[in-house]
Design a protein around this motif. Structure first.
Motif, PDB file in Angstrom:
ATOM      1  N   GLY A 162      -6.438   3.811  -5.386  1.00  0.00           N
ATOM      2  CA  GLY A 162      -5.191   3.556  -4.462  1.00  0.00           C
ATOM      3  C   GLY A 162      -5.744   3.590  -3.101  1.00  0.00           C
ATOM      4  O   GLY A 162      -5.523   2.870  -2.196  1.00  0.00           O
ATOM      5  N   ARG A 166      -5.730   0.325  -0.690  1.00  0.00           N
ATOM      6  CA  ARG A 166      -5.254   0.292   0.648  1.00  0.00           C
ATOM      7  C   ARG A 166      -6.266  -0.043   1.759  1.00  0.00           C
ATOM      8  O   ARG A 166      -5.760  -0.432   2.997  1.00  0.00           O
ATOM      9  CB  ARG A 166      -4.460   1.851   1.040  1.00  0.00           C
ATOM     10  CG  ARG A 166      -3.088   1.801   0.303  1.00  0.00           C
ATOM     11  CD  ARG A 166      -2.478   3.277   0.462  1.00  0.00           C
ATOM     12  NE  ARG A 166      -2.203   3.686   1.643  1.00  0.00           N
ATOM     13  CZ  ARG A 166      -1.152   3.055   2.586  1.00  0.00           C
ATOM     14  NH1 ARG A 166      -0.488   2.067   1.978  1.00  0.00           N
ATOM     15  NH2 ARG A 166      -1.208   3.461   3.792  1.00  0.00           N
ATOM     16  N   SER A 173      -1.004  -2.587   0.936  1.00  0.00           N
ATOM     17  CA  SER A 173      -0.646  -2.166  -0.435  1.00  0.00           C
ATOM     18  C   SER A 173       0.092  -0.587  -0.359  1.00  0.00           C
ATOM     19  O   SER A 173      -0.288   0.275   0.321  1.00  0.00           O
ATOM     20  CB  SER A 173      -1.706  -1.944  -1.267  1.00  0.00           C
ATOM     21  OG  SER A 173      -2.331  -3.280  -1.745  1.00  0.00           O
ATOM     22  N   VAL A 175       1.156   2.739  -2.289  1.00  0.00           N
ATOM     23  CA  VAL A 175       0.968   3.534  -3.297  1.00  0.00           C
ATOM     24  C   VAL A 175       1.645   4.757  -3.433  1.00  0.00           C
ATOM     25  O   VAL A 175       1.657   5.794  -2.604  1.00  0.00           O
ATOM     26  CB  VAL A 175      -0.719   3.962  -3.271  1.00  0.00           C
ATOM     27  CG1 VAL A 175      -0.918   4.969  -4.346  1.00  0.00           C
ATOM     28  CG2 VAL A 175      -1.801   2.951  -3.440  1.00  0.00           C
ATOM     29  N   THR A 177       3.498   7.996  -5.960  1.00  0.00           N
ATOM     30  CA  THR A 177       3.277   8.676  -7.510  1.00  0.00           C
ATOM     31  C   THR A 177       4.499   9.610  -7.410  1.00  0.00           C
ATOM     32  O   THR A 177       5.127   9.812  -6.364  1.00  0.00           O
ATOM     33  CB  THR A 177       2.178   9.339  -7.448  1.00  0.00           C
ATOM     34  OG1 THR A 177       1.902  10.288  -6.342  1.00  0.00           O
ATOM     35  CG2 THR A 177       0.977   8.348  -7.422  1.00  0.00           C
ATOM     36  N   ALA A 189      -1.998  10.170  -6.538  1.00  0.00           N
ATOM     37  CA  ALA A 189      -1.911   9.601  -5.066  1.00  0.00           C
ATOM     38  C   ALA A 189      -3.049   9.579  -4.110  1.00  0.00           C
ATOM     39  O   ALA A 189      -2.997   8.562  -3.321  1.00  0.00           O
ATOM     40  CB  ALA A 189      -0.584  10.173  -4.265  1.00  0.00           C
ATOM     41  N   GLY A 193      -1.998   7.667  -0.556  1.00  0.00           N
ATOM     42  CA  GLY A 193      -0.711   7.543  -1.224  1.00  0.00           C
ATOM     43  C   GLY A 193       0.219   8.312  -0.786  1.00  0.00           C
ATOM     44  O   GLY A 193       0.242   9.178  -0.091  1.00  0.00           O
ATOM     45  N   ASP A 316       0.711  -3.474  -5.227  1.00  0.00           N
ATOM     46  CA  ASP A 316       1.263  -2.025  -4.986  1.00  0.00           C
ATOM     47  C   ASP A 316       0.765  -1.323  -6.396  1.00  0.00           C
ATOM     48  O   ASP A 316       0.650  -1.919  -7.406  1.00  0.00           O
ATOM     49  CB  ASP A 316       2.765  -1.890  -4.870  1.00  0.00           C
ATOM     50  CG  ASP A 316       3.134  -2.722  -3.520  1.00  0.00           C
ATOM     51  OD1 ASP A 316       2.233  -2.399  -2.779  1.00  0.00           O
ATOM     52  OD2 ASP A 316       4.250  -3.254  -3.785  1.00  0.00           O
ATOM     53  N   ILE A 317       0.639   0.068  -6.127  1.00  0.00           N
ATOM     54  CA  ILE A 317       0.649   0.981  -7.503  1.00  0.00           C
ATOM     55  C   ILE A 317       1.541   2.110  -7.420  1.00  0.00           C
ATOM     56  O   ILE A 317       2.116   2.398  -6.354  1.00  0.00           O
ATOM     57  CB  ILE A 317      -0.704   1.719  -7.241  1.00  0.00           C
ATOM     58  CG1 ILE A 317      -2.023   0.727  -7.124  1.00  0.00           C
ATOM     59  CG2 ILE A 317      -1.017   2.854  -8.233  1.00  0.00           C
ATOM     60  CD1 ILE A 317      -3.423   1.468  -7.203  1.00  0.00           C
TER      61      ILE A 317
END
Length: 569
Positions: A162, A166, A173, A175, A177, A189, A193, A316-317
């Motif tokens: 992640g 980014r 993006s 991220v 969690t 994360a 994130g 994205d995650i």
């Protein structure tokens, strides 16, 4: 550049040099051809809109295989049939606990690099206990925060997929969690994130000031109706007919009367106060309802953050760590009816969640990874019932016995600074003043502990630092788990089916044995993976380089896994 004069060079040498240059030229040509062939290997056809990383806390691979015939449609069955799954996948390090396992998933690194050596550890420099995700510079948003609560990834020493994503997209993006446990969310994360974790006092999800100053509007909207209270008074009962559990361990073995694990199904979620409170919220963790709440929150995050529908087109995650199976297995063991039923309920929850992802993002646009942070040992009483040598080993009693032995040997009291499973920390200064070497102290302690009931092997700081660790599987795993600046001076590995604990029921994990290391590993996404069962050895550490390859990203800074090219289209 090497030069020679052909007229003044002996003919034999001249012929040899010319042959060498010809060989070099041929090798260069072959290398160019090889590089060209490699460049024509598996290529990503399109980038996923969403990478969905699912981590089931405390799920041994054997449970997925043992109960797969009972799964419904759309959950584990969909992943197993439509995904690329590895039956011989492992958390390939020697201390298999939640924080270490979650750190591995998106870093591709081992503990000696990523620095998360346990859920808690002893800091030899400050002589204080450290929680894996504690950071006293940050607090939970809107919730009481203790000094040892998990609020940031400050102790994680390497980057994640992640973080690299980014970086590569200029932070376009997203991220995000979510987990029932702070360490489950924070360590997925990474540094850049955003993590949300369930607060046991309120039953609500919260982030910390490391990530933001206040929660977004969608977070507030999700909690407006207090969804955590809807389970009050509900019972956890069998999801399958009673005969479906006939191969499970008997309740009298895994939940005997007069023990801390004596409760059985049906299990009621309530509290002494008669209303939702901290007692009730904590109860929710042992059973299916925290997982349901976690997946509901993840769905709200997909909508609120437009995950998988990023306006910029960036990938994205979403990381979802499902905490409850760990609590269930700790309480009753993976061989129990309760664990069996919980996995079936989780299967139904995953099916519903994946259907929602399909509607909102499209599963053909979503790359799904499912794995676990560690497996589990059976309850010792169950292992004993099938003639295994199994038990709990009280580390504090072992520490007291070792301290006494060292006093009798060297005439120095309290040579152990701290016992923090699975490590002893020594006070070297006390023996060095008497002309006793560190190695002598370590070896004396190791010999004594090797004869202690329940101990299989020991490893000393000197062995680790000087590369004297044997080249067998267990030793390689413990070497990866040992961090020079953070870990202890003597590492203890229990015998198979033993674990460190002092309670009178339940079970745990944390060893380098396969029941603790072998976890599910499944990749699903039609545009990227060839579905099928793979018998190849694989590691959870292979997730990060495989995702990085598909996304054409720089590898996370500590990544040591391999790209699972055999699965790629």
């Amino acid at each position: 550049m090497l030069k020679f004069n052909s007229k003044n060079t002996p003919s034999k040498l001249r012929r040899g040099l010319l042959a060498g240059f010809a060989t070099f030229a041929l090798s260069s040509h072959c290398y160019t051809a090889l590089a060209a062939n490699l460049s024509q290997g598996p290529q990503i056809t399109k980038a996923p809109k969403l990478i969905l990383v699912l981590v089931v806390d405390g799920l041994p691979n054997e449970q997925v295989q043992r109960y797969r015939h009972q799964f419904g449609e759309g959950g584990f069955k969909r992943l197993l049939e439509q995904g690329a799954w590895f039956g011989n996948a492992h958390q390939a390090h020697g201390i298999t606990v939640t924080a270490v396992g979650h750190s591995a998933v998106l870093t591709g690194a081992y503990p000696y690099q990523h620095g998360i050596i346990g859920n808690n550890w002893f800091d030899p420099n400050t002589s204080t206990s450290v929680y894996c995700t504690e950071d006293r510079q940050h607090t939970y948003i809107g919730t009481e925060t203790k000094s040892s609560d998990g609020t940031s990834p400050a102790n994680l020493k390497v980057s994640t997929v992640g973080d690299e994503l980014r970086y590569a997209t200029g932070n376009r993006s997203k991220v995000l969690t979510v987990s029932g446990k702070d360490r489950g969310a924070i360590l997925l994360a990474g540094k850049t994130g955003t993590a949300y974790m369930l607060m046991k006092k309120t039953g609500a999800f919260a982030s910390s000031t490391y990530y933001m100053n206040q929660h977004p509007a969608w977070h507030t909207a999700f909690h407006a109706s207090k969804p955590q209270d809807r389970f009050y008074g509900k019972q956890w009962t069998n999801v399958l007919p009673e005969h479906a559990y006939h191969d499970d361990a008997h309740d009298d073995v895994v939940a005997p009367a007069n023990t801390t694990s004596s409760k059985r199904l049906p299990y009621t979620y309530d509290s002494a106060s008669g209303k939702p409170d901290a007692e009730y919220y904590e109860k929710l963790f042992t059973g299916p309802y925290v997982d349901e709440l976690t997946l509901d929150f993840a769905n709200a995050a997909i909508d609120g953050e437009k995950l998988g529908n990023n306006p910029t087109g960036a990938t994205d995650i979403l990381g979802v760590s499902l905490s409850s199976h760990d609590y269930v297995n700790h309480t009753w063991g993976p061989e129990s009816k309760m664990s069996h039923d919980h996995l079936q309920r989780l299967d139904r929850l995953l099916a519903k969640f994946l259907n929602n992802v399909d509607k909102k993002v499209g599963l053909d646009n979503t790359l799904v990874v499912l794995t676990a942070d560690h497996g589990f040992a059976n309850v010792p009483e169950f292992s004993q019932s099938i003639k295994r040598d199994a038990n709990r080993l009280d580390g504090n009693k072992m520490s007291a016995a070792l301290n006494q032995h060292l006093f009798e040997k060297f005439g120095v009291e309290k040579l152990i600074r701290k016992w923090s499973a699975p490590y002893f920390f020594f006070d070297y200064s006390k023996v060095e003043s008497k002309g006793i070497t560190r190695t002598e102290l370590e070896n004396t302690a190791a010999r004594f502990i090797l004869n202690y009931q329940g101990v299989a092997s020991t490893y000393t700081r000197t062995q680790f630092e000087q590369g004297q660790v044997p080249n067998d599987r267990i030793s390689r795993l413990v070497q990866r788990a040992w961090h020079k600046q953070l870990s202890g001076d003597l590492m203890v590995v229990v015998k198979p089916y033993w674990y460190f604990g002092s309670t009178n029921s339940g079970t745990s994990h944390g060893t380098p044995y396969t029941y603790d290391t072998n976890v599910p590993l499944i990749f699903m996404g039609k545009p990227w993976f060839k579905a099928g069962a793979y018998s190849n050895y694989a590691e959870v550490m292979d997730i990060a380089p495989t995702l990085s390859h598909l996304l054409r990203l720089r590898l996370p800074s500590g990544s040591e896994g391999r790209v699972l090219t055999e699965t790629l289209k």
